[in-house]
Design a protein around this motif. Structure first.
Motif, PDB file in Angstrom:
ATOM      1  N   TYR A  68       0.835  -1.202   0.000  1.00  0.00           N
ATOM      2  CA  TYR A  68       0.000   0.000   0.000  1.00  0.00           C
ATOM      3  C   TYR A  68       0.873   1.256   0.000  1.00  0.00           C
ATOM      4  CZ  TYR A  68      -3.810  -3.187   1.076  1.00  0.00           C
ATOM      5  OH  TYR A  68      -4.730  -4.204   1.019  1.00  0.00           O
ATOM      6  N   SER A  69       0.222   2.383  -0.261  1.00  0.00           N
ATOM      7  CA  SER A  69       0.904   3.676  -0.205  1.00  0.00           C
ATOM      8  C   SER A  69      -0.095   4.733   0.238  1.00  0.00           C
ATOM      9  CB  SER A  69       1.473   4.044  -1.586  1.00  0.00           C
ATOM     10  OG  SER A  69       0.417   4.388  -2.467  1.00  0.00           O
ATOM     11  N   GLU A  70       0.377   5.950   0.361  1.00  0.00           N
ATOM     12  CA  GLU A  70      -0.522   7.039   0.769  1.00  0.00           C
ATOM     13  C   GLU A  70      -1.621   7.287  -0.265  1.00  0.00           C
ATOM     14  OE1 GLU A  70       1.964  10.368   1.628  1.00  0.00           O
ATOM     15  OE2 GLU A  70       2.544   9.591   3.615  1.00  0.00           O
ATOM     16  N   LYS A  71      -1.443   6.748  -1.474  1.00  0.00           N
ATOM     17  CA  LYS A  71      -2.487   6.863  -2.498  1.00  0.00           C
ATOM     18  C   LYS A  71      -3.744   6.082  -2.109  1.00  0.00           C
ATOM     19  CE  LYS A  71       0.828   7.423  -6.304  1.00  0.00           C
ATOM     20  NZ  LYS A  71       1.366   6.821  -7.559  1.00  0.00           N
ATOM     21  N   ASP A  72      -3.582   5.167  -1.145  1.00  0.00           N
ATOM     22  CA  ASP A  72      -4.722   4.349  -0.707  1.00  0.00           C
ATOM     23  C   ASP A  72      -5.521   5.015   0.415  1.00  0.00           C
ATOM     24  OD1 ASP A  72      -4.393   1.876  -2.338  1.00  0.00           O
ATOM     25  OD2 ASP A  72      -2.435   1.844  -1.340  1.00  0.00           O
ATOM     26  N   TYR A  73      -5.164   6.225   0.747  1.00  0.00           N
ATOM     27  CA  TYR A  73      -5.847   6.964   1.821  1.00  0.00           C
ATOM     28  C   TYR A  73      -7.353   6.995   1.592  1.00  0.00           C
ATOM     29  CZ  TYR A  73      -6.573  10.821   5.187  1.00  0.00           C
ATOM     30  OH  TYR A  73      -6.987  11.601   6.243  1.00  0.00           O
ATOM     31  N   ASP A  74      -7.774   7.414   0.416  1.00  0.00           N
ATOM     32  CA  ASP A  74      -9.207   7.562   0.126  1.00  0.00           C
ATOM     33  C   ASP A  74      -9.905   6.215   0.108  1.00  0.00           C
ATOM     34  OD1 ASP A  74      -8.977  10.304  -0.013  1.00  0.00           O
ATOM     35  OD2 ASP A  74      -8.711  10.339  -2.191  1.00  0.00           O
ATOM     36  N   ARG A  75      -9.231   5.175  -0.394  1.00  0.00           N
ATOM     37  CA  ARG A  75      -9.834   3.832  -0.411  1.00  0.00           C
ATOM     38  C   ARG A  75     -10.118   3.360   1.009  1.00  0.00           C
ATOM     39  NH1 ARG A  75      -6.021  -0.224  -2.948  1.00  0.00           N
ATOM     40  NH2 ARG A  75      -7.781  -1.657  -2.636  1.00  0.00           N
ATOM     41  N   LEU A  76      -9.176   3.624   1.902  1.00  0.00           N
ATOM     42  CA  LEU A  76      -9.335   3.200   3.287  1.00  0.00           C
ATOM     43  C   LEU A  76     -10.471   3.970   3.958  1.00  0.00           C
ATOM     44  CD1 LEU A  76      -8.286   1.361   5.504  1.00  0.00           C
ATOM     45  CD2 LEU A  76      -6.521   3.036   6.026  1.00  0.00           C
ATOM     46  N   VAL A  77     -10.510   5.260   3.733  1.00  0.00           N
ATOM     47  CA  VAL A  77     -11.584   6.083   4.307  1.00  0.00           C
ATOM     48  C   VAL A  77     -12.946   5.628   3.779  1.00  0.00           C
ATOM     49  CG1 VAL A  77     -12.592   8.402   4.360  1.00  0.00           C
ATOM     50  CG2 VAL A  77     -10.135   8.099   4.732  1.00  0.00           C
ATOM     51  N   GLU A  78     -13.021   5.375   2.481  1.00  0.00           N
ATOM     52  CA  GLU A  78     -14.277   4.944   1.865  1.00  0.00           C
ATOM     53  C   GLU A  78     -14.766   3.626   2.469  1.00  0.00           C
ATOM     54  OE1 GLU A  78     -16.061   3.833  -2.580  1.00  0.00           O
ATOM     55  OE2 GLU A  78     -13.996   4.556  -2.357  1.00  0.00           O
ATOM     56  N   LEU A  79     -13.830   2.691   2.700  1.00  0.00           N
ATOM     57  CA  LEU A  79     -14.203   1.398   3.270  1.00  0.00           C
ATOM     58  C   LEU A  79     -14.692   1.564   4.710  1.00  0.00           C
ATOM     59  CD1 LEU A  79     -14.428  -1.633   2.883  1.00  0.00           C
ATOM     60  CD2 LEU A  79     -12.019  -1.847   3.558  1.00  0.00           C
ATOM     61  N   ILE A  80     -14.021   2.403   5.457  1.00  0.00           N
ATOM     62  CA  ILE A  80     -14.433   2.647   6.850  1.00  0.00           C
ATOM     63  C   ILE A  80     -15.835   3.233   6.888  1.00  0.00           C
ATOM     64  CG2 ILE A  80     -13.978   4.062   8.898  1.00  0.00           C
ATOM     65  CD1 ILE A  80     -10.956   3.802   8.151  1.00  0.00           C
ATOM     66  N   LYS A  81     -16.112   4.160   5.991  1.00  0.00           N
ATOM     67  CA  LYS A  81     -17.417   4.833   5.972  1.00  0.00           C
ATOM     68  C   LYS A  81     -18.523   3.967   5.376  1.00  0.00           C
ATOM     69  CE  LYS A  81     -15.891   9.674   5.773  1.00  0.00           C
ATOM     70  NZ  LYS A  81     -15.910  10.910   4.962  1.00  0.00           N
ATOM     71  N   SER A  82     -18.154   2.833   4.798  1.00  0.00           N
ATOM     72  CA  SER A  82     -19.137   2.003   4.096  1.00  0.00           C
ATOM     73  C   SER A  82     -20.089   1.270   5.025  1.00  0.00           C
ATOM     74  CB  SER A  82     -18.425   0.981   3.196  1.00  0.00           C
ATOM     75  OG  SER A  82     -17.778  -0.024   3.992  1.00  0.00           O
ATOM     76  N   SER A  83     -19.749   1.179   6.308  1.00  0.00           N
ATOM     77  CA  SER A  83     -20.596   0.424   7.231  1.00  0.00           C
ATOM     78  C   SER A  83     -20.606   1.064   8.622  1.00  0.00           C
ATOM     79  CB  SER A  83     -20.099  -1.025   7.349  1.00  0.00           C
ATOM     80  OG  SER A  83     -20.819  -1.736   8.341  1.00  0.00           O
ATOM     81  N   SER A  84     -21.787   1.099   9.201  1.00  0.00           N
ATOM     82  CA  SER A  84     -21.912   1.623  10.566  1.00  0.00           C
ATOM     83  C   SER A  84     -21.335   0.655  11.594  1.00  0.00           C
ATOM     84  CB  SER A  84     -23.383   1.888  10.891  1.00  0.00           C
ATOM     85  OG  SER A  84     -24.125   0.675  10.823  1.00  0.00           O
ATOM     86  N   ARG A  85     -20.995  -0.549  11.163  1.00  0.00           N
ATOM     87  CA  ARG A  85     -20.430  -1.548  12.074  1.00  0.00           C
ATOM     88  C   ARG A  85     -18.928  -1.355  12.282  1.00  0.00           C
ATOM     89  NH1 ARG A  85     -24.230  -3.325  14.954  1.00  0.00           N
ATOM     90  NH2 ARG A  85     -23.069  -5.230  15.471  1.00  0.00           N
ATOM     91  N   VAL A  86     -18.319  -0.429  11.573  1.00  0.00           N
ATOM     92  CA  VAL A  86     -16.881  -0.162  11.734  1.00  0.00           C
ATOM     93  C   VAL A  86     -16.703   0.794  12.906  1.00  0.00           C
ATOM     94  CG1 VAL A  86     -14.793   0.766  10.679  1.00  0.00           C
ATOM     95  CG2 VAL A  86     -16.415  -0.554   9.296  1.00  0.00           C
ATOM     96  N   VAL A  87     -15.916   0.362  13.895  1.00  0.00           N
ATOM     97  CA  VAL A  87     -15.754   1.153  15.117  1.00  0.00           C
ATOM     98  C   VAL A  87     -14.306   1.564  15.377  1.00  0.00           C
ATOM     99  CG1 VAL A  87     -17.801   0.199  16.241  1.00  0.00           C
ATOM    100  CG2 VAL A  87     -15.574  -0.948  16.530  1.00  0.00           C
ATOM    101  N   ALA A  88     -13.379   1.158  14.491  1.00  0.00           N
ATOM    102  CA  ALA A  88     -11.970   1.488  14.723  1.00  0.00           C
ATOM    103  C   ALA A  88     -11.179   1.382  13.434  1.00  0.00           C
ATOM    104  CB  ALA A  88     -11.368   0.559  15.785  1.00  0.00           C
ATOM    105  N   VAL A  89      -9.992   1.954  13.473  1.00  0.00           N
ATOM    106  CA  VAL A  89      -9.011   1.845  12.391  1.00  0.00           C
ATOM    107  C   VAL A  89      -7.924   0.880  12.856  1.00  0.00           C
ATOM    108  CG1 VAL A  89      -7.356   3.080  10.957  1.00  0.00           C
ATOM    109  CG2 VAL A  89      -9.490   4.209  11.662  1.00  0.00           C
ATOM    110  N   GLY A  90      -7.472   0.006  11.977  1.00  0.00           N
ATOM    111  CA  GLY A  90      -6.388  -0.904  12.337  1.00  0.00           C
ATOM    112  C   GLY A  90      -6.802  -2.361  12.185  1.00  0.00           C
ATOM    113  N   GLU A  91      -5.866  -3.311  12.439  1.00  0.00           N
ATOM    114  CA  GLU A  91      -4.707  -3.008  13.234  1.00  0.00           C
ATOM    115  C   GLU A  91      -3.597  -2.453  12.378  1.00  0.00           C
ATOM    116  OE1 GLU A  91      -2.429  -6.671  14.763  1.00  0.00           O
ATOM    117  OE2 GLU A  91      -4.357  -7.542  14.178  1.00  0.00           O
ATOM    118  N   ALA A  92      -2.889  -1.511  12.950  1.00  0.00           N
ATOM    119  CA  ALA A  92      -1.823  -0.801  12.260  1.00  0.00           C
ATOM    120  C   ALA A  92      -0.656  -0.647  13.219  1.00  0.00           C
ATOM    121  CB  ALA A  92      -2.319   0.568  11.813  1.00  0.00           C
TER     122      ALA A  92
END
Length: 461
Positions: A68-92
């Motif tokens: 991955y790279s910083e170009k994947d920033y938006d993809r990661l944000v989009e996936l997190i926002k795709s579901s109300s069941r997402v409660v955290a970022v990681g593991e990182a």
């Protein structure tokens, strides 16, 4: 109880996942299944959406950072926002044990995820292996204002201090139950109750009683039992503490009972009475103003209840080993209420009544309180937190100024003279002079207790 870190979307659960989820729904409040890259995180979300109490975390593990790279920033944000069941970022995080990704890529992807967590106001789940020093430095310089969890904490003091200074939560896995991990268990003494979490990291790291078997979320109870045993409190206490903490960090809804301001609260078989938020001291290590939830209870009162409200809630004080006036503030700030409740406690056959105090009761009230409380109180536990006047004024910072030191010493002497059991206590803070404190206790001929220093914020602040 909540398993704050699981991987029930992993292939190891393909054959019986539905059964595992049903078991979680029956026996646990919640489970967080944690993603390791974007595709894996999609699987975590799918599993979370199939159950009422499974949630997901979306992130990129340091092993996968090279992909991955910083170009994947938006993809990661989009996936997190795709579901109300997402409660955290990681593991990182950082993993310098296997080094499956170059170190520079690990830092790049970790920092990217920290920025996303800040942007979305989500906690980040932190993975660290063989990188405690580097992670401590990263936390100190990059994580201000970011909530997070040090997942599967393995005992490094430098990492623990940096994490607690920044308000991060510390999560213990099944490895804390292993007989050889006594040093890891020792760190439990230094973690504030409001920052403690438990996890399984299943299917890995099965706790000692089931070691060698595939781990699963309900086995988190074994970890909780070991922690309770080590800290000498009840399993129900650890259950309450870690459940409340998990809900707080993941923004899960608290029940009305969990939110409620506690006038009285039970730990083990002792009952504690919380009279006020007010205190004449501003100790450098105090949690007031930093934490409201202590030992799994909301102790921040928005009003000062009358004595009868305490009596109503206590009902039968004789069933407890001890009843203690100890809460968010100084009991002597509400002296008349203290006296009224103490009289009722004695009338109701209470075995033992203790007051945890800063020792400034006579300055607060303008009275000789040790004489007035005779027969109502059995023990005074006096938080003096220093062995000499200079250290006391710098650390305790009482509003009464220099006369406070002599007032505390006089209170101790008078209490002992009147026949109370007297214990002086101190937190072993960074500037604590242990020898002076023990010498003072011996000179006063009283018992003493030194408590571990639990970090709530940077000492310098």
């Amino acid at each position: 109880m909540i398993d704050t870190h699981a991987h029930i979307h992993f292939p190891q659960f393909d054959e019986d996942r539905e059964q595992i989820i049903r078991e979680c729904e029956e026996k646990l409040d919640a489970v967080v299944t944690v993603g390791c890259d974007l595709e894996d995180s999609k699987k975590a979300i799918k599993v979370a959406e199939s159950s009422k109490n499974v949630y997901a975390s979306v992130g990129i593990h340091p092993h996968e950072a090279k992909n991955y790279s910083e170009k994947d920033y938006d993809r990661l944000v989009e996936l997190i926002k795709s579901s109300s069941r997402v409660v955290a970022v990681g593991e990182a995080g950082l993993d310098f044990y296997r080094n499956l990704s170059p170190k520079n890529k690990q830092y790049e992807i970790f920092e990217m995820q920290v920025e996303i967590a800040k942007q979305l106001n989500l906690p980040i789940i932190i993975h660290t292996r063989n990188a405690a020093k580097e992670m401590a430095a990263f936390i100190k310089t990059k994580m201000a204002g970011c909530k997070g969890i040090v997942h599967c904490f393995s005992g490094e003091k430098e990492l623990l201090e940096a994490a607690l200074d920044e308000g991060l939560f510390i999560s213990y896995s099944g490895i804390v139950t292993y007989p050889k991990n006594s040093q890891l268990r020792e760190t439990l003494r230094y973690v504030p109750s409001s920052r403690l979490l438990v996890e399984t990291d299943c299917p890995y790291l099965s706790p000692q009683p089931v070691r060698g078997k595939r781990n699963k979320p309900t086995y988190v109870a074994y970890t909780a039992m070991e922690i309770a045993k080590f800290l000498k409190i009840n399993f129900t206490d650890i259950d309450r503490i870690t459940t409340i903490n998990a809900k707080r960090v993941f923004h899960l809804p608290l029940t009305a009972e969990e939110k409620k301001e506690r006038l009285v609260y039970q730990v083990g078989n002792k009952l504690y009475i919380n009279l006020t938020n007010k205190c004449p001291c501003n100790c450098k290590f105090c949690f007031r103003g930093t934490e409201n939830f202590i030992l799994g209870y909301n102790l921040n009162l928005t009003r000062e209840p009358i004595a009868e409200e305490y009596m109503y809630r206590i009902k039968n004080p004789s069933i407890y080993d001890e009843v203690v006036f100890c809460g968010y503030g100084e009991p002597f700030e509400r002296y008349e209420t203290l006296k009224t409740v103490a009289k009722w406690l004695k009338k109701m056959g209470t075995k033992k009544v203790r007051v945890d105090t800063c020792g400034l009761g006579n300055l607060i009230t303008g009275k000789d309180t040790t004489k007035e409380l005779k027969g109502l109180i059995d023990t005074f536990s006096i938080s003096i937190n220093a062995g000499n006047k200079e250290e006391y004024l710098k650390t305790v910072r009482p509003k009464f100024g220099e006369k406070s030191w002599n007032a505390v010493i006089d209170f101790i002497k008078e209490a002992k003279k009147e026949g109370y059991e007297v214990i002086i206590t101190a937190v072993e803070h960074p500037q604590f002079n242990k020898d002076d404190f023990i010498k003072l206790a011996n000179e006063l001929d009283v018992k003493y207790r030194i408590r571990p220093f639990k970090r709530f914020k940077k000492w310098e602040e």
